[in-house]
Design an enzyme around this catalytic site. Structure first.
Site, mmCIF file in Angstrom:
data_model
loop_
_atom_site.group_PDB
_atom_site.id
_atom_site.type_symbol
_atom_site.label_atom_id
_atom_site.label_comp_id
_atom_site.label_asym_id
_atom_site.label_seq_id
_atom_site.Cartn_x
_atom_site.Cartn_y
_atom_site.Cartn_z
ATOM 1 N N CYS A 196 -0.479 6.302 6.936
ATOM 2 C CA CYS A 196 -1.695 5.791 7.578
ATOM 3 C C CYS A 196 -1.405 5.318 8.998
ATOM 4 C CB CYS A 196 -2.270 4.654 6.733
ATOM 5 S SG CYS A 196 -3.547 3.690 7.547
ATOM 6 N N CYS A 228 -7.933 -0.014 0.977
ATOM 7 C CA CYS A 228 -7.091 -0.551 2.051
ATOM 8 C C CYS A 228 -6.805 -2.017 1.738
ATOM 9 C CB CYS A 228 -7.807 -0.427 3.395
ATOM 10 S SG CYS A 228 -7.007 -1.371 4.698
ATOM 11 N N CYS A 230 -4.770 -11.282 23.805
ATOM 12 C CA CYS A 230 -4.386 -10.368 22.724
ATOM 13 C C CYS A 230 -3.263 -9.445 23.195
ATOM 14 C CB CYS A 230 -5.593 -9.574 22.233
ATOM 15 S SG CYS A 230 -6.435 -8.700 23.548
ATOM 16 N N CYS A 254 0.843 -1.200 0.000
ATOM 17 C CA CYS A 254 0.000 0.000 0.000
ATOM 18 C C CYS A 254 0.875 1.246 0.000
ATOM 19 C CB CYS A 254 -0.881 -0.024 1.246
ATOM 20 S SG CYS A 254 -1.767 1.508 1.521
ATOM 21 N N GLN A 279 -15.297 -11.112 15.352
ATOM 22 C CA GLN A 279 -13.858 -11.122 15.068
ATOM 23 C C GLN A 279 -13.605 -10.664 13.627
ATOM 24 O OE1 GLN A 279 -11.253 -11.958 16.988
ATOM 25 N NE2 GLN A 279 -12.198 -12.898 18.786
ATOM 26 N N GLU A 300 -20.024 -12.460 30.093
ATOM 27 C CA GLU A 300 -19.637 -11.282 29.315
ATOM 28 C C GLU A 300 -20.307 -10.049 29.915
ATOM 29 O OE1 GLU A 300 -17.873 -10.205 26.440
ATOM 30 O OE2 GLU A 300 -18.876 -8.323 26.868
ATOM 31 N N CYS A 313 -0.953 -0.080 9.510
ATOM 32 C CA CYS A 313 -0.089 -1.260 9.320
ATOM 33 C C CYS A 313 1.329 -0.861 9.720
ATOM 34 C CB CYS A 313 -0.056 -1.675 7.858
ATOM 35 S SG CYS A 313 -1.613 -2.295 7.239
ATOM 36 N N ASP A 362 -10.694 -15.266 27.542
ATOM 37 C CA ASP A 362 -10.269 -14.479 26.371
ATOM 38 C C ASP A 362 -10.461 -13.003 26.722
ATOM 39 O OD1 ASP A 362 -9.672 -13.496 23.877
ATOM 40 O OD2 ASP A 362 -11.377 -14.401 22.842
#
Ligand code: SAH
Length: 485
Positions: free
Chosen positions: A101, A187, A440, A95, A314, A364, A104, A413
């Protein structure tokens, strides 16, 4: 053996002996430096005379000329001026906007090296923060699961809409941390249909003099375009977020979108969501359906999900399947277990597990997500999953103490901040045979594993999964088992 083992061991030895610093640098100084490491935001890290420099866009292995922008006593932030000798891992980004941007952070790094960097990050955090030895981690860590095709993986795109200098509507991305939009409808992380759809929306706006929203003036209509794609169903949803209650010429607009030829993909739902607040939150609180059912359907493995404009889902379905499959393999269910899925979102992991377990309890904090989870259980004919709204650290102790609900396996999670200590404490008291930790953020994962392994559990397996190629983010799945004393 991974090179990380020796590297981690030598880092541990050096930990208490800081390098001697010879100089302090000042703003605007130009330095030549070799990038030796990668920081948490993907920035290059190099040293001159023991002085640490953080250089955005520097790739590990580059020799660069950099200009000091913000100098502190022992470190500075510097701007990459010129790459003098490119790193063997440096590649041409796909890109052209990759650097401006900022979405990334790693697009200029070969994919193989990105995976290496992510696996190494997990490894080092487990040693440095988790307190495990490098040898211990080496013995349990499996190779990172990367993607075969590390682009076009996102099923969700949210493009801000603005106006260019000529007064034409544009879609693009915010430059760096600013609020000015750089036009780009293509993108590379999203699907090819995004460009077609966005251009149709922009053309329609221009032809019909429909103004884009202006954040500073808080005027204008179209704020964002949200596009969601079901990778297995090929169903597409388009949702316009508008600063108002209705969209002009709705019928012509939906006809225009429906007339697009999008190959295998088909627009099944067109919605508008009204957001008239002066806020950074993209979506409004509700939505109205202009065409179709108001949701699209997608499958992860053999579980179907209904996705509305507001539901959490997700974003990388290909890797999500890998991630859940790995969690399922680690849980190694026989069919009669009681399983808890803490931080369950819309119940994706729970429903995946329910097919192989006796009973699954999901917890949750967001009530709408639990509504989705119950609905998703119904669509799939799953009757052995039960969901609770609340904080994991409150619901779990309550259900354990008051109702004596036990656990054979607990899956967690959590968001980036990891698990609350009260939650970890209850997990330990419940004595499940296995804990599967999906994370994560390797740093909080390492902190939580330290607690669990200090309280009767043993780390059996660790595997990083690349859910977000081209970015610095990394997911990890771990298996812990109860120590039999
Ligand atoms: N397992 C799900 C979602 C994981 S994201 C999936 O794979 O889709 C983490 C989730 O934890 C979010 O849905 C967030 O709303 C929820 N959450 C955050 N803090 C929480 C808490 N203290 N207790 C329970 N859930 C929480």
């Amino acid at each position: 053996m991974r090179a990380f083992v020796l590297e981690a061991e030598s880092m541990e030895k050096k930990k208490n002996k800081p390098e001697k610093q010879l100089h302090t640098y000042q703003k605007n100084d130009l330095v030549t430096v070799t990038i030796e490491d990668v920081g948490t935001e993907g920035e290059g890290i190099g040293k001159v005379d023991g002085y640490t420099l953080f250089i955005k866009d520097g790739v590990m292995g580059d020799v660069v000329e950099a200009k000091i922008m913000k100098a502190k006593k022992s470190y500075a932030y510097a701007r990459l001026e010129k790459v003098l000798t490119p790193s063997p891992f440096r590649i041409e980004p796909l890109c052209q906007y990759a650097r401006v941007c900022g979405g990334c952070q790693l697009q200029a790094v070969s994919y193989e090296k990105q995976l290496w960097f992510k696996e190494r990050k997990v490894f080092h955090d487990l040693v440095r923060i988790g307190g495990f030895s490098a040898q211990e981690i080496e013995a349990v860590m499996e190779p990172i699961l990367g993607m075969e095709e590390p682009f076009a993986y996102r099923n969700k795109a949210q493009y801000p809409i603005g106006t260019d200098k000529e007064g034409k509507p544009v879609a693009g991305f915010y430059a760096g941390r600013t609020h000015s939009i750089i036009a780009n409808t293509d993108c590379k992380l999203g699907t090819a249909v995004n460009k077609e759809i966005l251009e149709a929306v922009l053309d329609f706006m221009e032809e019909n003099h429909i103004p884009a929203y202006d954040e500073t003036l808080q005027k204008g209509l179209v704020r964002h375009v949200l596009i969601r794609c079901g990778f297995t169903s090929k169903e597409v949803m388009v949702c316009l977020v508008i600063n108002g209650k209705s969209f002009p010429k709705e019928k012509e607009f939906t006809d225009r979108l429906l007339s697009l030829s999008l190959g295998d993909w088909k627009i099944e739902s067109i919605c508008i969501s009204s957001n008239t607040k002066n806020t950074n939150v993209i979506m409004g609180e509700s939505y109205e359906v202009l065409y179709g059912k108001g949701y699209i359907t997608d499958r992860i493995g053999d579980v179907a999900f209904q996705i509305s404009p507001l539901s959490f889902y997700q974003v990388n379905p290909v890797q999500t399947k890998e991630l859940y499959q790995l969690a399922l393999d680690y849980a190694n269910l026989k069919g009669d277990e009681t399983v808890w899925d803490l931080y369950c979102g819309i119940g994706t992991v729970s429903l995946f597990l329910a097919k192989k377990a006796g009973k699954v309890y999901g917890v949750e904090v967001i009530p709408q997500a639990i509504d989705n989870a119950r609905e998703n259980a119904k669509i799939n004919g799953i009757s052995n999953a039960e969901f609770f709204v609340g904080k994991a650290e409150e619901v779990l102790p309550e259900k354990y103490e008051k109702e004596q609900i036990r656990a054979d396996v607990i899956v967690v999670d959590p968001p980036r901040k990891g698990c609350d200590e009260a939650c970890l404490k209850t997990m330990v008291r419940m004595q499940p045979e296995k804990i599967v930790y999906i994370s994560c953020d390797p740093a909080t994962l390492a902190r939580d594993l330290k607690y669990l392994c200090g309280n009767g559990y043993q780390l059996k397996k660790v595997r990083a999964v690349d859910q977000f190629p081209q970015t610095v983010h990394v997911e990890t799945v771990c298996l812990l088992s109860k120590l039999n004393v």
